[in-house]
Design an enzyme around this catalytic site. Structure first.
Site, mmCIF file in Angstrom:
data_model
loop_
_atom_site.group_PDB
_atom_site.id
_atom_site.type_symbol
_atom_site.label_atom_id
_atom_site.label_comp_id
_atom_site.label_asym_id
_atom_site.label_seq_id
_atom_site.Cartn_x
_atom_site.Cartn_y
_atom_site.Cartn_z
ATOM 1 N N TRP A 40 -33.853 -89.472 29.806
ATOM 2 C CA TRP A 40 -35.119 -89.383 29.512
ATOM 3 C C TRP A 40 -35.633 -89.564 28.048
ATOM 4 O O TRP A 40 -34.860 -88.726 27.102
ATOM 5 C CB TRP A 40 -36.032 -88.037 29.854
ATOM 6 C CG TRP A 40 -37.403 -87.870 29.338
ATOM 7 C CD1 TRP A 40 -37.568 -87.380 28.296
ATOM 8 C CD2 TRP A 40 -38.784 -88.054 29.827
ATOM 9 N NE1 TRP A 40 -39.041 -87.009 27.983
ATOM 10 C CE2 TRP A 40 -39.706 -87.991 29.114
ATOM 11 C CE3 TRP A 40 -38.945 -89.032 30.929
ATOM 12 C CZ2 TRP A 40 -41.085 -87.988 29.316
ATOM 13 C CZ3 TRP A 40 -40.275 -89.260 31.236
ATOM 14 C CH2 TRP A 40 -41.302 -88.757 30.470
ATOM 15 N N ASN A 42 -39.299 -89.225 25.311
ATOM 16 C CA ASN A 42 -40.549 -89.476 24.966
ATOM 17 C C ASN A 42 -40.979 -89.854 23.464
ATOM 18 O O ASN A 42 -40.206 -90.824 22.936
ATOM 19 C CB ASN A 42 -41.614 -88.437 25.492
ATOM 20 C CG ASN A 42 -41.235 -86.851 25.127
ATOM 21 O OD1 ASN A 42 -40.304 -86.519 25.625
ATOM 22 N ND2 ASN A 42 -42.350 -86.357 24.539
ATOM 23 N N ASP A 43 -41.520 -88.980 22.651
ATOM 24 C CA ASP A 43 -41.868 -89.333 21.125
ATOM 25 C C ASP A 43 -40.536 -89.953 20.184
ATOM 26 O O ASP A 43 -39.764 -89.286 20.314
ATOM 27 C CB ASP A 43 -42.547 -88.404 20.434
ATOM 28 C CG ASP A 43 -43.490 -87.376 21.276
ATOM 29 O OD1 ASP A 43 -43.824 -87.885 22.610
ATOM 30 O OD2 ASP A 43 -43.951 -86.397 20.835
ATOM 31 N N GLN A 59 -37.502 -87.315 21.272
ATOM 32 C CA GLN A 59 -37.557 -86.369 22.060
ATOM 33 C C GLN A 59 -36.626 -86.815 23.324
ATOM 34 O O GLN A 59 -36.750 -88.003 24.018
ATOM 35 C CB GLN A 59 -38.884 -86.426 22.764
ATOM 36 C CG GLN A 59 -39.862 -85.672 21.812
ATOM 37 C CD GLN A 59 -39.684 -84.255 21.505
ATOM 38 O OE1 GLN A 59 -40.045 -83.467 22.237
ATOM 39 N NE2 GLN A 59 -38.880 -83.746 20.685
ATOM 40 N N TRP A 67 -38.544 -85.289 32.003
ATOM 41 C CA TRP A 67 -38.836 -84.646 30.759
ATOM 42 C C TRP A 67 -38.379 -83.321 31.091
ATOM 43 O O TRP A 67 -38.342 -82.686 32.173
ATOM 44 C CB TRP A 67 -40.537 -84.310 30.619
ATOM 45 C CG TRP A 67 -40.709 -83.714 29.328
ATOM 46 C CD1 TRP A 67 -40.955 -84.404 28.085
ATOM 47 C CD2 TRP A 67 -40.988 -82.094 29.331
ATOM 48 N NE1 TRP A 67 -41.278 -83.314 27.226
ATOM 49 C CE2 TRP A 67 -41.204 -81.927 27.899
ATOM 50 C CE3 TRP A 67 -40.817 -81.100 29.811
ATOM 51 C CZ2 TRP A 67 -41.653 -80.888 27.138
ATOM 52 C CZ3 TRP A 67 -41.146 -79.801 29.407
ATOM 53 C CH2 TRP A 67 -41.421 -79.811 28.257
ATOM 54 N N PHE A 99 -39.258 -79.695 19.873
ATOM 55 C CA PHE A 99 -40.264 -80.611 20.086
ATOM 56 C C PHE A 99 -40.371 -81.664 18.750
ATOM 57 O O PHE A 99 -39.703 -81.648 17.841
ATOM 58 C CB PHE A 99 -41.626 -79.883 20.315
ATOM 59 C CG PHE A 99 -41.885 -79.442 21.615
ATOM 60 C CD1 PHE A 99 -40.752 -79.224 22.760
ATOM 61 C CD2 PHE A 99 -43.175 -79.402 22.130
ATOM 62 C CE1 PHE A 99 -41.128 -79.132 24.101
ATOM 63 C CE2 PHE A 99 -43.534 -78.929 23.573
ATOM 64 C CZ PHE A 99 -42.556 -79.056 24.318
ATOM 65 N N SER A 100 -41.417 -82.392 18.923
ATOM 66 C CA SER A 100 -41.638 -83.471 17.876
ATOM 67 C C SER A 100 -41.443 -82.969 16.502
ATOM 68 O O SER A 100 -42.232 -81.911 16.228
ATOM 69 C CB SER A 100 -42.829 -84.472 18.214
ATOM 70 O OG SER A 100 -42.494 -85.042 19.320
ATOM 71 N N ASP A 165 -45.958 -80.630 16.133
ATOM 72 C CA ASP A 165 -45.752 -82.027 15.874
ATOM 73 C C ASP A 165 -45.881 -82.208 14.401
ATOM 74 O O ASP A 165 -46.656 -83.361 13.875
ATOM 75 C CB ASP A 165 -46.461 -82.866 16.607
ATOM 76 C CG ASP A 165 -46.561 -82.905 18.066
ATOM 77 O OD1 ASP A 165 -45.462 -82.287 18.634
ATOM 78 O OD2 ASP A 165 -47.210 -83.232 18.896
ATOM 79 N N GLU A 217 -52.234 -84.736 19.461
ATOM 80 C CA GLU A 217 -50.857 -84.386 19.230
ATOM 81 C C GLU A 217 -50.370 -85.495 18.057
ATOM 82 O O GLU A 217 -51.064 -86.430 17.799
ATOM 83 C CB GLU A 217 -50.089 -84.736 20.658
ATOM 84 C CG GLU A 217 -50.215 -83.948 21.827
ATOM 85 C CD GLU A 217 -49.510 -83.992 22.928
ATOM 86 O OE1 GLU A 217 -49.017 -83.247 23.476
ATOM 87 O OE2 GLU A 217 -49.443 -85.328 23.406
ATOM 88 N N TRP A 299 -48.236 -90.574 29.540
ATOM 89 C CA TRP A 299 -47.900 -89.351 30.079
ATOM 90 C C TRP A 299 -48.767 -89.076 31.615
ATOM 91 O O TRP A 299 -48.441 -88.265 32.613
ATOM 92 C CB TRP A 299 -48.686 -87.975 29.367
ATOM 93 C CG TRP A 299 -47.738 -87.497 28.290
ATOM 94 C CD1 TRP A 299 -48.316 -87.500 27.021
ATOM 95 C CD2 TRP A 299 -46.394 -87.211 28.420
ATOM 96 N NE1 TRP A 299 -46.917 -87.159 26.178
ATOM 97 C CE2 TRP A 299 -46.174 -86.699 27.132
ATOM 98 C CE3 TRP A 299 -45.540 -86.902 29.379
ATOM 99 C CZ2 TRP A 299 -44.649 -86.338 26.608
ATOM 100 C CZ3 TRP A 299 -44.194 -86.342 29.175
ATOM 101 C CH2 TRP A 299 -43.808 -86.158 27.805
HETATM 102 C C1 FRU Z 1 -46.485 -85.788 22.848
HETATM 103 C C2 FRU Z 1 -45.669 -84.285 22.968
HETATM 104 C C3 FRU Z 1 -45.797 -83.460 21.670
HETATM 105 C C4 FRU Z 1 -44.420 -82.513 21.904
HETATM 106 C C5 FRU Z 1 -43.702 -83.484 22.547
HETATM 107 C C6 FRU Z 1 -42.750 -82.721 23.742
HETATM 108 O O1 FRU Z 1 -45.754 -86.867 23.505
HETATM 109 O O2 FRU Z 1 -46.301 -83.722 24.061
HETATM 110 O O3 FRU Z 1 -46.974 -83.027 21.266
HETATM 111 O O4 FRU Z 1 -43.884 -82.001 20.633
HETATM 112 O O5 FRU Z 1 -44.378 -84.327 23.430
HETATM 113 O O6 FRU Z 1 -41.973 -83.275 24.169
#
Ligand code: FRU
Length: 495
Positions: A40, A42-43, A59, A67, A99-100, A165, A217, A299
């Site tokens: 996986w 994400n950001d 991420q 996730w 996290f980010s 973030d 975010e 999401w």
């Molecule tokens: C945005 C978010 C951030 C957080 C991260 C966690 O997509 O929710 O706010 O730091 O992803 O994976």
């Protein structure tokens, strides 16, 4: 025996597993977008340029294709197009997820950790537990290859459950670092300053403003040249709101952001469903325009998309400029320059009048398409992933003066009801002289559209069936004039 031991170690470290199990030829795998080898993402995190290398951290769940266990994955590129995977950068530890966040090169060693001229690369990220989010720091002396967490983390803690973030940059006029960070539930970006990256003092807050329909975010604040007059720059503040992003254009005086975008309006860097958590590169060469990369997912359904052994990709890196139209600033975005060199075989190049439909048997879903057109009186445009009753549509509805992107007729949507509906995404888009240029990048499961030189962009995922691989031009009523339609095969950056 020794060899077997090395093999065993490689298997344990995961890097070998990457090499073994990811082919980059899997169904739906983007071929010219960044995606992790397995599992996986994400950001995008910590985008920074240093000594010829563009870093992308991201991420990442190192253990599963969903996730969890957030850790920073890492890759580098010399051209923002071809990526080279590196070992995990900053790992979840002691129940604190990574996290980010952001990354900077502390060239003047303001943090003081660099001995004998060593230059620290510094990551500032949100340390997440179930009850607290606070800002943490880690540093590297080997160009981001290995990281050490700061022993006295956190560096900024409001004792809140939601506070995350951070994005940090050097504000030269006042010679200090600035951090933008969000209070998600309050729809606020806070700005802090620091002279050493360790102690932070609150400068100001921005928000609530614009879109507050969801939590805020991933903020960013960066300078963007005015199109056609690069010596003038505006400040752009961006953030993500649950499933979409927005921007404000204005000025930053080192303390506060002063918005000049019309109050009440919502302006987005991308109007498609799959553009989130975008941030820009820190410390790019002065000649380069700001470059943003976003997570090409949503999401609402991200965990369920039907891809394996990886999940999610990043958008193309996008260069940003701004232009003022009447009372509003428009953030123009277009793919960063390096993408040009991925053009392969030219499959179509003609001008054509289309009253109903014209199909090109492209037998592929890895394409760049440029359509310079005069839309018809109905809806007209380009269909992708065409086959067996299926298609995705990029079109213009002249009566409604709307640009849209539509996946409601594509295959494989039922994995999540939020993906199935809504299937169409549209925005008001007024044309001058009925002239529309659609620039489309189609990468197996990702469509990115740039209209009229990036005045609007739309990103959308699709999961076509195997033989849904033609392209068609269409018009629902009247004739659309395609002054020029060009279709290229796109090369893979993963071969
Ligand atoms: C945005 C978010 C951030 C957080 C991260 C966690 O997509 O929710 O706010 O730091 O992803 O994976």
């Amino acid at each position: 025996m020794k060899n077997y031991f090395i093999l065993f170690c490689l298997l344990c470290t995961g890097s070998f597993i990457h090499a073994q199990t990811a082919t980059y030829k899997e169904k739906y795998r983007p071929q010219f977008h960044f995606s992790p080898a397995i599992n996986w993402t994400n950001d995008p995190n910590g985008l920074v340029y240093y000594n010829g290398e563009y870093h992308i951290f991201y991420q990442h769940n190192p253990f599963e294709n969903k996730w969890g266990h957030m850790t920073w994955g890492h890759a580098i590129s010399t051209d923002l197009v071809h990526w080279h995977h590196l070992p995990l950068a900053i790992k979840e530890e002691n129940g604190i997820m990574i996290f980010s966040g952001t990354c900077i090169v502390d060239k003047n060693n303001t943090i003081g950790f660099g001995k004998n001229g060593a230059i620290p690369m510094v990551a500032i990220y949100t340390g997440h537990t179930n009850t607290n989010q606070s800002q943490h720091l880690a540093y590297s002396f080997d160009k981001g290859r290995t990281w050490k967490k700061y022993a006295q983390n956190p560096i900024l803690d409001l004792h809140k459950k939601d506070f995350r973030d951070p994005k940090v940059f050097w504000y030269a006029p006042k010679q200090y670092w600035v951090m933008a960070v969000v209070l998600p539930l309050d729809h606020k970006v806070q700005f802090y300053k620091s002279s050493n990256l360790l102690q932070w003092a609150l400068l100001s807050e921005f928000g609530p403003a614009g879109d507050i329909s969801g939590i805020w975010e991933c903020p960013d604040l960066f300078q963007v040249p005015v199109a056609g007059n690069a010596s003038i720059k505006k400040w752009v503040l961006t953030n993500s709101i649950s499933t979409a992003m927005q921007y404000f254009v204005g000025e930053f005086d080192g303390i506060s952001f002063h918005n000049e975008s019309p109050a009440g309006g919502v302006f987005r860097p991308d109007y498609g469903p799959d553009f989130y958590a975008g941030i820009t590169y820190n410390q790019l060469p002065a000649s380069q325009k700001p470059v943003m990369i976003a997570w090409a997912n949503n999401w609402g359904y991200a965990n369920d998309i039907p891809t394996t052994p990886w999940k999610s990709a990043m958008t193309l890196p996008r260069e940003m400029t701004v232009r003022k139209d009447a009372d509003k600033w428009i953030l123009l975005n277009k793919p960063a320059e390096g993408i040009e060199k991925l053009k392969g075989e030219l499959l179509a190049d003609e001008s054509v009048l289309v009253s109903d439909k014209k199909t090109y048997d492209t037998t592929g879903t890895q394409l760049e398409i440029e359509a310079d057109m005069q839309p018809s009186t109905g809806s007209s445009g380009v269909q992708l992933a065409v086959g067996n009753g299926h298609y995705a549509e990029v079109g213009y509805d002249l009566a409604a003066q709307k640009l849209y992107i539509d996946r409601s007729h594509t295959a494989n949507q039922s994995f999540n009801k939020n993906f199935e509906a809504p299937g169409r995404f549209e925005i008001p888009f007024v044309l001058k002289d009925n002239h529309l240029v659609l620039h489309i990048y189609f990468d197996n499961s990702l469509i990115e559209v740039f209209a009229n030189n990036g005045e609007a962009a739309m990103t959308m995922q699709v999961f076509p069936a195997d033989n849904d691989n033609s392209v068609a031009l269409f018009s629902t009523s009247g004739a659309a004039t395609f002054n020029s339609i060009k279709i290229w095969k796109m090369k893979s950056t993963w071969e």
